[in-house]
Enzyme design. Structure first.
Site, PDB file in Angstrom:
ATOM      1  N   SER A  64      33.341 -91.346  51.314  1.00  0.00           N
ATOM      2  CA  SER A  64      33.140 -91.747  49.966  1.00  0.00           C
ATOM      3  C   SER A  64      32.078 -92.882  49.984  1.00  0.00           C
ATOM      4  O   SER A  64      31.967 -93.815  50.763  1.00  0.00           O
ATOM      5  CB  SER A  64      34.274 -92.052  49.135  1.00  0.00           C
ATOM      6  OG  SER A  64      35.162 -91.007  48.980  1.00  0.00           O
TER       7      SER A  64
HETATM    8  N1  SAM Z   1      39.237 -91.293  51.247  1.00  0.00           N
HETATM    9  C1  SAM Z   1      38.195 -90.545  52.087  1.00  0.00           C
HETATM   10  C2  SAM Z   1      37.557 -91.514  53.046  1.00  0.00           C
HETATM   11  O1  SAM Z   1      37.373 -92.808  52.773  1.00  0.00           O
HETATM   12  O2  SAM Z   1      36.509 -91.059  53.834  1.00  0.00           O
HETATM   13  C3  SAM Z   1      36.949 -89.740  51.629  1.00  0.00           C
HETATM   14  C4  SAM Z   1      37.929 -88.428  50.927  1.00  0.00           C
HETATM   15  S1  SAM Z   1      37.073 -87.069  50.764  1.00  0.00           S
HETATM   16  C5  SAM Z   1      36.115 -87.491  49.590  1.00  0.00           C
HETATM   17  C6  SAM Z   1      38.257 -85.988  50.275  1.00  0.00           C
HETATM   18  C7  SAM Z   1      39.247 -85.497  51.080  1.00  0.00           C
HETATM   19  O3  SAM Z   1      40.395 -84.913  50.526  1.00  0.00           O
HETATM   20  C8  SAM Z   1      38.915 -84.557  51.821  1.00  0.00           C
HETATM   21  O4  SAM Z   1      39.185 -85.118  53.259  1.00  0.00           O
HETATM   22  C9  SAM Z   1      39.801 -83.487  51.734  1.00  0.00           C
HETATM   23  O5  SAM Z   1      39.987 -82.358  52.858  1.00  0.00           O
HETATM   24  C10 SAM Z   1      40.994 -83.829  51.225  1.00  0.00           C
HETATM   25  N2  SAM Z   1      41.739 -82.970  50.524  1.00  0.00           N
HETATM   26  C11 SAM Z   1      41.718 -82.248  49.643  1.00  0.00           C
HETATM   27  N3  SAM Z   1      42.606 -81.788  48.815  1.00  0.00           N
HETATM   28  C12 SAM Z   1      43.723 -82.200  49.456  1.00  0.00           C
HETATM   29  C13 SAM Z   1      45.255 -82.364  49.331  1.00  0.00           C
HETATM   30  N4  SAM Z   1      45.705 -81.487  48.525  1.00  0.00           N
HETATM   31  N5  SAM Z   1      45.832 -83.041  50.060  1.00  0.00           N
HETATM   32  C14 SAM Z   1      45.476 -83.980  51.023  1.00  0.00           C
HETATM   33  N6  SAM Z   1      43.951 -84.079  51.015  1.00  0.00           N
HETATM   34  C15 SAM Z   1      43.421 -83.396  50.456  1.00  0.00           C
END
Ligand code: SAM
Length: 218
Positions: A64
């Site tokens: 992000s």
């Molecule tokens: N917090 C992260 C960072 O600091 O890099 C950024 C997160 S990225 C924008 C969103 C993440 O959410 C992705 O890695 C994706 O695989 C994960 N994701 C999507 N759906 C999810 C779920 N149901 N449970 C857990 N993770 C999930």
């Protein structure tokens, strides 16, 4: 990889940008100063590490934007020692910010490859959250309740199951909307368990998948 004076200088400049954009919480700014964001980038892309933008981390996912991380963290109103659930581990950067602020963090990721990578990388940097592989749209009941829950992927609605996993007095910060644009929401669960919903700016996250998220074909 090293964390040099040059990198620290670049983080100082990033703090200035975050302050200009409205981040006020000194503890959040200090955490951003402490976490070496360039450790999350391949060598070829190091110059992107301290720009205020999201960046691809593989598997179709992103680390992000620093402003987004700081904004969500500020909304949590975190106190040292609080139990936090982060949904969407991704690169692990947001998780490190929470740990630097003294939180006890459970972080859950749906994608096996990202989970495996971060589980090795963060302890090497000295960060030791509980790493969980699974569907975070359902929360993670084994470690509940949490003082704070932060969702770092775009949700179609607020999953009631997450509210259930909050302590009275806790809050949930979650981007809710369609797959292009979401409004940042803070849901406060008061001491008598009534809910207060606050709305903030628009953001654009990758979709939250899973039972209470988006289905693949939506
Ligand atoms: N917090 C992260 C960072 O600091 O890099 C950024 C997160 S990225 C924008 C969103 C993440 O959410 C992705 O890695 C994706 O695989 C994960 N994701 C999507 N759906 C999810 C779920 N149901 N449970 C857990 N993770 C999930």
């Amino acid at each position: 990889m090293e964390d040099t004076y040059k990198h620290k200088g670049m983080r100082k400049s990033l703090l200035k940008i975050l302050k200009q954009k409205g981040i006020k919480d000194e503890a959040v700014l200090q955490a951003v100063y402490k976490v070496p964001r360039h450790f999350f980038f391949e060598n070829a892309f190091l110059e992107h590490a301290y720009q205020d933008k999201a960046f691809p981390i593989g598997e179709g996912q992103t680390i992000s934007q620093p402003y987004t991380v700081a904004f969500q963290t500020e909304l949590l109103q975190l106190k040292p020692g609080e139990k936090v659930l982060e949904i969407g581990t991704g690169s692990g950067y947001q998780c490190c910010i929470l740990l630097e602020m003294g939180a006890r963090v459970t972080t859950i990721e749906f994608n096996q490859n990202l989970h495996n990578k971060v589980k090795v990388m963060l302890p090497k940097m000295g960060y030791n959250p509980n790493f969980i592989l699974g569907d975070g749209s359902k929360g993670y009941t084994a470690n509940a309740p949490y003082h704070k829950i932060i969702v770092t992927a775009a949700a179609p609605f607020v999953p009631g199951v997450l509210i259930k996993q909050l302590v009275p007095g806790g809050n949930l910060v979650i981007p809710v909307g369609d797959q292009k644009l979401q409004k940042m929401l803070r849901i406060i669960k008061t001491e008598n368990k009534t809910l207060i919903k606050e709305e903030f700016d628009n953001f654009s996250f990758v979709p939250l998948l899973g039972e209470h998220g988006w289905k693949d074909n939506e």
